[in-house]
Scaffold this motif. Structure first.
Motif, short mmCIF file in Angstrom:
data_model
loop_
_atom_site.label_atom_id
_atom_site.label_comp_id
_atom_site.label_asym_id
_atom_site.label_seq_id
_atom_site.Cartn_x
_atom_site.Cartn_y
_atom_site.Cartn_z
N SER A 193 6.17 0.70 -4.63
CA SER A 193 6.87 1.22 -3.45
C SER A 193 6.28 2.54 -2.97
CB SER A 193 8.36 1.42 -3.78
OG SER A 193 8.50 2.34 -4.86
N ASP A 194 5.19 2.99 -3.62
CA ASP A 194 4.62 4.29 -3.27
C ASP A 194 3.17 4.18 -2.83
OD1 ASP A 194 3.65 3.58 -5.75
OD2 ASP A 194 3.82 5.60 -6.62
N ALA A 195 2.78 3.01 -2.25
CA ALA A 195 1.44 2.89 -1.69
C ALA A 195 1.32 3.79 -0.46
CB ALA A 195 1.14 1.45 -1.34
N LYS A 196 0.14 4.34 -0.25
CA LYS A 196 -0.10 5.22 0.89
C LYS A 196 -1.56 5.09 1.31
CE LYS A 196 1.77 9.30 1.21
NZ LYS A 196 2.11 10.73 1.06
N LEU A 197 -1.80 5.09 2.63
CA LEU A 197 -3.15 5.05 3.17
C LEU A 197 -3.43 6.33 3.95
CD1 LEU A 197 -3.31 1.39 4.56
CD2 LEU A 197 -4.33 2.25 2.45
N GLN A 198 -4.70 6.72 3.96
CA GLN A 198 -5.13 7.85 4.76
C GLN A 198 -6.45 7.48 5.44
OE1 GLN A 198 -5.08 11.85 3.06
NE2 GLN A 198 -7.03 12.33 4.06
N PHE A 199 -6.42 7.49 6.77
CA PHE A 199 -7.65 7.28 7.54
C PHE A 199 -8.17 8.64 7.99
CE2 PHE A 199 -5.43 3.23 8.07
CZ PHE A 199 -6.43 2.33 7.73
N VAL B 60 -11.33 5.41 4.83
CA VAL B 60 -9.97 5.19 4.37
C VAL B 60 -9.87 5.50 2.88
CG1 VAL B 60 -10.35 2.72 3.90
CG2 VAL B 60 -8.03 3.55 4.32
N LEU B 61 -8.75 6.11 2.51
CA LEU B 61 -8.41 6.40 1.12
C LEU B 61 -7.07 5.75 0.82
CD1 LEU B 61 -10.00 9.00 2.38
CD2 LEU B 61 -9.39 10.08 0.23
N ILE B 62 -6.86 5.35 -0.42
CA ILE B 62 -5.60 4.73 -0.82
C ILE B 62 -5.05 5.46 -2.03
CG2 ILE B 62 -6.73 2.99 -2.28
CD1 ILE B 62 -4.51 1.03 -1.34
N SER B 63 -3.71 5.60 -2.04
CA SER B 63 -3.02 6.20 -3.18
C SER B 63 -1.90 5.28 -3.64
CB SER B 63 -2.44 7.57 -2.81
OG SER B 63 -3.47 8.48 -2.49
N ILE B 64 -1.77 5.13 -4.96
CA ILE B 64 -0.62 4.45 -5.58
C ILE B 64 -0.29 5.28 -6.82
CG2 ILE B 64 0.33 2.23 -6.36
CD1 ILE B 64 -2.17 0.88 -5.21
N PRO B 65 0.42 6.41 -6.67
CA PRO B 65 0.65 7.30 -7.80
C PRO B 65 1.25 6.62 -9.02
CG PRO B 65 1.27 8.36 -5.75
CD PRO B 65 0.96 6.94 -5.42
N ASP C 283 6.13 -8.98 10.78
CA ASP C 283 5.16 -7.92 10.59
C ASP C 283 5.75 -6.72 9.85
OD1 ASP C 283 3.41 -9.51 11.89
OD2 ASP C 283 2.84 -8.06 13.42
N HIS C 284 4.85 -5.81 9.47
CA HIS C 284 5.23 -4.61 8.72
C HIS C 284 5.24 -3.42 9.68
CE1 HIS C 284 5.15 -1.37 5.77
NE2 HIS C 284 5.42 -2.25 4.83
N PRO C 285 6.36 -2.73 9.87
CA PRO C 285 6.43 -1.67 10.89
C PRO C 285 5.53 -0.49 10.61
CG PRO C 285 8.42 -1.70 9.54
CD PRO C 285 7.65 -2.93 9.19
N ILE C 286 5.25 -0.19 9.33
CA ILE C 286 4.38 0.94 9.02
C ILE C 286 2.93 0.59 9.31
CG2 ILE C 286 3.55 2.49 7.21
CD1 ILE C 286 6.44 2.98 8.12
N LEU C 287 2.47 -0.55 8.80
CA LEU C 287 1.08 -0.93 8.99
C LEU C 287 0.81 -1.42 10.41
CD1 LEU C 287 0.31 -2.65 5.57
CD2 LEU C 287 0.13 -0.25 6.23
N GLY C 288 1.85 -1.69 11.16
CA GLY C 288 1.71 -2.04 12.57
C GLY C 288 1.91 -0.85 13.49
N PRO D 139 3.20 7.07 5.65
CA PRO D 139 4.24 7.34 4.65
C PRO D 139 4.07 6.38 3.49
CG PRO D 139 5.14 5.98 6.38
CD PRO D 139 3.72 6.29 6.79
N ASN D 140 4.82 6.57 2.43
CA ASN D 140 4.84 5.59 1.34
C ASN D 140 5.39 4.26 1.86
OD1 ASN D 140 3.90 7.49 -0.48
ND2 ASN D 140 5.93 7.96 -1.32
N PHE D 141 4.80 3.17 1.40
CA PHE D 141 5.32 1.86 1.76
C PHE D 141 5.22 0.94 0.56
CE2 PHE D 141 0.82 1.88 2.87
CZ PHE D 141 0.34 0.68 2.36
N SER D 142 6.00 -0.12 0.61
CA SER D 142 6.01 -1.10 -0.47
C SER D 142 5.19 -2.32 -0.07
CB SER D 142 7.44 -1.53 -0.79
OG SER D 142 7.46 -2.62 -1.68
N THR D 143 4.53 -2.92 -1.02
CA THR D 143 3.81 -4.17 -0.77
C THR D 143 4.61 -5.38 -1.24
OG1 THR D 143 2.63 -4.05 -2.87
CG2 THR D 143 1.59 -3.00 -0.97
N ALA D 144 5.87 -5.16 -1.57
CA ALA D 144 6.67 -6.26 -2.13
C ALA D 144 6.79 -7.43 -1.17
CB ALA D 144 8.06 -5.74 -2.49
N GLY D 145 6.77 -7.15 0.13
CA GLY D 145 7.01 -8.22 1.09
C GLY D 145 5.80 -9.02 1.46
#
Length: 699
Positions: free
Chosen positions: A673-679, A625-630, A543-548, A590-596
């Motif tokens: 590596s700079d994806a970010k979510l805001q609920f 929800v909003l999403i950012s990928i600068p 699992d992903h620690p940020i999204l979990g 926080p920023n997270f990567s989707t590489a995995g």
């Protein structure tokens, strides 16, 4: 959600693409279904995250699609619970000796002339009175006399049930027949009844806290050999070394514990021989993995006070006249000096998370410990005790005040039977618990429809006591099969009668009864505890620690108070609690990567627990929800909004937002590596709390 963890050294295969979105969705369903290596009760196939929309979808999949998706989402081999979670193989545990453990601790302490025999005898001598003690410098059990007013239940006519000593200000039975061990030599004859043998190695990574301040607890259980042939349970004694393993890089949180988890996972490698596993386990316990201290270390058994520093425990039946008067569980700390002034002692301690039964009694008292427990301490833990329907997740929100913890844990004769102590009549404590439950769950306290009764909450506290875990009793002394902790799965699971492990053995393979053997473990371990611990390991590895929401402090909010919560959880070990929200609350990752975890799906889903506490029952609120990928030129892109009125209150709900824009999906699959979510949680102020868990991208 299951992901490939890019930081892991587990060789999982990455998909090169599965064609259409529909094919990927079906393949992902199949992959999750292929996790049948996990117990069905732990699979958590929620709508929109693992349900097959149509049972025919499985048969429609090409074999290659199933294999490729499953290979991406699962471990390299199945976790064998009897290799990676608990090890009782005689051929392995026989290589661990009590003498070697004590000698390692002595060597680390630097105490000259101290032997394992003397250290063992001094520990056992603490069960004797000062008058009959072997060592004058030992803290004997009558060093502090029991206050008769603290004895619960009072008035037993059996002298063996009348505590005369005291530990931590609470009564203990004194002397104990196990003190006779202070005059024995368990190392003189390995086959004697008085010798001790290792029966169990236990992996308790599930006890690693969310902040990763340590990497869990690792145990060695030693049993007195006489218990293997003892039909009356009167010649038994267990000594359990329960070491908390420090995190060598605490700033990295639980991520730094990966080598430990991978070590235990790799014990399940079917290519490993028993000899290889034995040698690796000996190295883990006595030498340590690279970068980690050995498990067996003088700082890992309670030298520093507190719940996260380990302990030594005993489960004592030895030489009692009858089983009820004989059974007691106690806790010890290993205390040592400095290099300039070396010393080493195993000293009696209170038993953590074991409130003294008198604290639950309705009898009037001017004792500040009792009045504070009734008015503040226990009412403040009700929410956490009531927060889950999973026996494995019962817990206190933090360590109980030391002054509340009993000197020993007994269920017979009722010294830790909280149901017996609180009784059935009206009392201050019962009223305070009921008021808390009414606030949390509504006015229905019948114990049905997801609500809990006062007795069920008290029973949960009792199950957290050492004796309550080993053999819980209802208020009349009935066994575990009648012990109601208010969960849908039924009563607390059966143990081996006072123990979770045994001195007796069984064949490892039923088809080879004359082959290698292993020590027995309880039905509770087999059916309830080990499946949960397996899921904790699996979730950690995939699992992903940020999204979990498993990294404390990672998510932030300018308005609401956020905290990790280990009770109301859908996957992993914690969710994100949103306390006392304002009317509008930004909850920002926080920023997270989707590489995995590519390929990334085109919808965002999460599990949201909606509280029953709603000041405006006609309007629960909304979440968006909003999403950012600068790096892709995407900043606070609005994804969607969901109205919460129609969702179930007092439960987790799957919230799925509309499809992401195609360009956003493409950007996510480029592994930024700079994806970010805001609920944004828009609710009535002071409603809740709410709990968020298991954010995922899915088709």
């Amino acid at each position: 959600m299951l992901f490939n963890r890019s930081s892991s050294n587990i060789p999982v295969r990455t998909s090169s693409g599965l064609g259409s979105a529909g094919a990927w969705r079906r393949a992902r369903h199949a992959a999750l279904a292929a996790l049948a290596l996990l117990p069905a009760s732990c699979a958590d196939f929620d709508q929109g995250d693992g349900d097959l929309d149509d049972s025919s979808e499985m048969s429609e999949l090409a074999e290659g699609e199933i294999g490729e998706a499953a290979e991406e989402l699962t471990l390299p081999f199945a976790i064998d619970r009897r290799k990676s979670l608990i090890v009782t193989d005689v051929d392995i545990v026989s290589q661990f000796s009590l003498q070697a453990v004590l000698q390692q601790l002595i060597t680390q302490s630097g105490v000259s002339g101290l032997t394992p025999l003397t250290l063992f005898r001094r520990m056992m001598d603490t069960h004797r009175t000062t008058a009959n003690g072997v060592f004058s410098s030992v803290q004997h059990c009558d060093a502090v006399a029991a206050n008769t007013a603290d004895i619960y239940p009072p008035g037993s006519s059996n002298p063996a049930e009348q505590p005369t000593g005291s530990i931590n200000g609470w009564p203990v039975l004194c002397p104990r027949a196990v003190g006779d061990e202070a005059a024995s030599d368990p190392f003189a004859d390995a086959n004697a009844d008085s010798a001790y043998m290792a029966t169990t190695l236990s992996n308790r990574f599930d006890l690693a806290p969310p902040d990763g301040s340590n990497c869990g607890e690792y145990r060695v259980v030693f049993a007195r050999k006489g218990g293997a042939s003892d039909s009356n349970s009167l010649q038994r004694n267990f000594i359990i070394f329960e070491a908390r393993l420090p995190n060598p890089n605490p700033s990295q949180g639980r991520a730094a514990c990966a080598p430990v988890v991978n070590f235990w996972l790799n014990q399940s490698d079917p290519a490993k021989s028993v000899t290889t596993r034995k040698n690796e386990l000996l190295n883990f316990y006595f030498t340590g993995l690279s970068g980690f201290q050995p498990v067996i270390h003088i700082d890992h058994y309670g030298h520093a006070a507190g719940p996260d520093h380990g302990q030594i425990r005993t489960n004592e039946f030895l030489n009692g006249t009858t089983p009820p008067a004989a059974w007691s569980l106690r806790e010890f700390r290993l205390i040592h000096g400095t290099s300039g002034s070396p010393s080493l002692n195993i000293v009696p301690s209170f038993v953590k998370d074991n409130p003294a039964a008198r604290l639950f009694s309705p009898a009037a008292s001017s004792d500040a410990r009792v009045t504070n427990f009734r008015s503040t301490v226990f009412p403040n833990v009700v929410e956490r005790l009531a927060a889950t329907d999973d026996i494995n997740r019962f817990a206190y929100p933090s360590a109980l005040p030391d002054s509340n913890n009993a000197g020993e844990s007994l269920m017979i004769p009722l010294q830790n039977n909280y149901l017996n102590a609180i009784g059935t009549g009206t009392s201050t404590l019962r009223t305070n618990i009921e008021n808390k439950l009414t606030t949390l769950l509504g006015s229905d306290l019948s114990g049905t429809a997801g609500n809990l009764s006062v007795d069920q909450v008290v029973a949960r506290a009792e199950s957290l006591a050492c004796s309550g875990c080993h053999e819980p009793q209802d208020r009349n002394g009935a066994p575990a099969s009648a012990f109601d902790v208010g969960v849908p799965s039924g009563p607390f699971p059966n143990t081996l009668v006072f123990t979770q492990t045994s001195e007796k053995t069984e064949p490892i393979s039923a088809s080879n009864p004359s082959g290698p053997r292993r020590f027995l473990i309880s039905p509770a371990l087999i059916n309830v505890f080990l499946p949960f611990r397996e899921k904790v390991m699996t979730d950690y590895l995939l699992d992903h620690p940020i999204l979990g929401f498993e990294k404390p402090g990672a998510w932030t909010s300018p308005q609401a108070l956020l905290a990790v919560h280990t009770g109301r959880v859908k996957e992993g070990i914690s969710s994100l609690e949103v306390r006392t929200p304002a009317s509008f609350n930004e909850i920002i990752s926080p920023n997270f990567s989707t590489a995995g975890f590519t390929p990334v799906g085109n919808k965002i889903s999460l599990d949201l627990f909606i509280s029953k506490v709603q000041p405006n029952p006609s309007w629960v609120g909304t979440i968006e929800v909003l999403i950012s990928i600068p790096s892709a030129g995407i900043n606070n892109q609005w994804v969607g909004n969901v109205v919460l009125n129609s969702f179930t209150r007092g439960a987790f709900n799957v919230i799925t937002f509309p499809s992401l824009a195609a360009a956003t999906v493409t950007a996510l699959n480029a592994a930024p590596s700079d994806a970010k979510l805001q609920f944004n949680l828009n609710v009535t102020a002071n409603s809740g709390p709410y709990y968020l868990d298991n954010v995922r991208f899915e088709n």
